[in-house]
Structures are given as structure tokens and as C-alpha cells.
Design a protein around this motif. Structure first.
Motif, short mmCIF file in Angstrom:
data_model
loop_
_atom_site.label_atom_id
_atom_site.label_comp_id
_atom_site.label_asym_id
_atom_site.label_seq_id
_atom_site.Cartn_x
_atom_site.Cartn_y
_atom_site.Cartn_z
N THR A 30 -0.04 3.07 3.40
CA THR A 30 -0.21 2.80 2.07
C THR A 30 -1.24 1.74 1.99
N TYR A 31 -2.43 2.28 1.19
CA TYR A 31 -3.74 1.57 0.86
C TYR A 31 -3.16 0.78 -0.46
N GLY A 32 -2.36 1.13 -1.22
CA GLY A 32 -2.16 0.40 -2.50
C GLY A 32 -1.07 0.96 -3.52
N ILE A 33 -0.50 0.42 -4.48
CA ILE A 33 0.41 0.91 -5.31
C ILE A 33 0.00 0.81 -6.69
N GLY A 34 0.03 1.71 -7.40
CA GLY A 34 -0.37 1.65 -8.92
C GLY A 34 0.63 1.88 -9.82
N TRP A 35 0.82 1.29 -11.01
CA TRP A 35 1.72 1.51 -11.98
C TRP A 35 0.91 2.44 -13.16
N PHE A 36 1.60 3.43 -13.72
CA PHE A 36 1.03 4.39 -14.81
C PHE A 36 1.95 4.46 -15.74
N ARG A 37 1.67 4.85 -16.69
CA ARG A 37 2.46 5.01 -18.07
C ARG A 37 2.25 6.44 -18.74
N GLN A 38 3.26 6.73 -19.39
CA GLN A 38 2.98 7.95 -20.29
C GLN A 38 3.79 7.79 -21.54
N PHE A 67 -0.02 -8.62 -18.54
CA PHE A 67 0.73 -7.78 -17.52
C PHE A 67 0.32 -8.42 -16.25
N THR A 68 0.92 -8.61 -15.10
CA THR A 68 0.62 -9.10 -13.83
C THR A 68 1.20 -8.25 -12.80
N ILE A 69 0.51 -7.68 -11.88
CA ILE A 69 1.12 -6.92 -10.86
C ILE A 69 1.17 -7.83 -9.68
N SER A 70 2.15 -7.55 -8.81
CA SER A 70 2.29 -8.42 -7.59
C SER A 70 2.99 -7.61 -6.52
N ARG A 71 2.87 -8.07 -5.45
CA ARG A 71 3.78 -7.38 -4.39
C ARG A 71 4.58 -8.35 -3.24
N VAL A 72 5.49 -8.28 -2.73
CA VAL A 72 6.23 -8.81 -1.87
C VAL A 72 6.24 -7.96 -0.55
N ASN A 73 5.49 -8.05 0.29
CA ASN A 73 5.46 -7.20 1.67
C ASN A 73 6.47 -6.93 2.30
N GLU A 75 9.66 -7.25 1.29
CA GLU A 75 10.37 -6.39 0.89
C GLU A 75 10.05 -5.07 0.45
N ASN A 76 8.81 -4.93 0.69
CA ASN A 76 7.91 -3.62 0.37
C ASN A 76 8.18 -3.07 -1.14
N THR A 77 8.08 -4.02 -1.95
CA THR A 77 8.18 -3.97 -3.38
C THR A 77 7.07 -4.50 -3.93
N VAL A 78 6.55 -3.67 -5.20
CA VAL A 78 5.69 -4.14 -6.03
C VAL A 78 6.53 -4.35 -7.16
N TYR A 79 5.88 -5.35 -7.87
CA TYR A 79 6.51 -5.84 -9.34
C TYR A 79 5.28 -5.75 -10.40
N LEU A 80 5.75 -5.35 -11.86
CA LEU A 80 4.70 -5.45 -12.65
C LEU A 80 5.59 -6.10 -13.84
N GLN A 81 4.99 -7.65 -14.00
CA GLN A 81 5.66 -8.45 -14.96
C GLN A 81 4.98 -8.25 -16.45
N MET A 82 5.77 -7.80 -17.33
CA MET A 82 4.90 -7.41 -18.81
C MET A 82 5.57 -8.47 -19.58
N ASN A 83 4.52 -9.18 -20.29
CA ASN A 83 4.86 -10.38 -21.27
C ASN A 83 3.98 -9.67 -22.48
N SER A 84 4.51 -10.44 -23.47
CA SER A 84 4.01 -10.19 -24.94
C SER A 84 3.98 -8.90 -25.13
N LEU A 85 4.95 -8.04 -25.04
CA LEU A 85 5.01 -6.60 -25.01
C LEU A 85 4.75 -6.09 -26.47
#
Length: 118
Positions: A30-38, A67-73, A75-85
């Protein structure tokens, strides 16, 4: 690569949510992880991304500073912290993986719904 997105829900405007994207399978490629929305009736759009190894991040302008994107390798997990929604953040959010050497995202998880009430 299999991706499992979670963490969506209903939140008031100004509130926060944290989305998670758990990856399994051949994550070493995996090169990277992205978040998208619809949003309803609209096309799926890029939100944020992070490279798997270097942690380089990228954001669409409308979420920068909120928003802040982060990863914990480990845990193989990527997070998207969303504030001031905002109400306009309401959408189904998807995470996707991009394989090393590919220019597009080739693995997609199921979506998680984020609803922001105004």
C-alpha cells in the motif's frame, strides 16, 4: 487489501467525530490511504490522504484546519479526526487504498455515514 470504515454517526454542527479505516491483507504493497465523501445526489470527492510509510498528508481546501488524517501502522489503521463539523460535511465517507506504483485508488471500503445537523 480489505478496508473497513467505521465511526460515522449523527453530530451537531460544531461537533467532532473520528472515523477509522482498518486495513487488512496485503498492506505491505500500500502506498497510501485516502478518505473520500459523497453527499446525496453528488459525486464522490477527495477529502484527505496519507502515505503509508512517510506519513505525508494532503487535504482538500474545505477541510484544512478542521480535519486531521493520521495512521497507526502497527494497527494498520488510518484515522480521520473531524472537528468543527458543518452541515455541508454531511456525506457517506469512504476510505480507499492506493497500491505502490498505481496512480489511482484501487481498493475501497464500504462507506460510513456522517450526518451533521444544523
Amino acid at each position: 487489501v480489505q478496508l473497513q470504515a467505521s465511526g460515522g454517526g449523527l453530530v451537531q454542527a460544531g461537533g467532532s467525530l473520528r472515523l477509522s479505516c482498518a486495513a487488512s491483507g496485503r498492506t505491505a504493497s500500500t502506498y497510501g490511504i485516502g478518505w473520500f465523501r459523497q453527499a446525496p445526489g453528488k459525486e464522490r470527492l477527495f477529502v484527505a490522504s496519507i502515505t503509508w510509510r512517510g506519513g505525508k498528508t494532503d487535504y482538500t481546501d474545505s477541510v484544512k484546519g478542521r480535519f486531521t488524517i493520521s495512521r497507526v501502522n502497527a494497527e494498520n489503521t488510518v484515522y480521520l479526526q473531524m472537528n468543527s463539523l458543518k452541515h455541508e460535511d454531511t456525506a457517506v465517507y469512504y476510505c480507499a487504498a492506493r497500491t505502490i506504483g498505481w496512480t489511482s485508488y484501487d481498493f475501497w471500503g464500504q462507506g460510513t455515514l456522517v450526518t451533521v445537523s444544523s
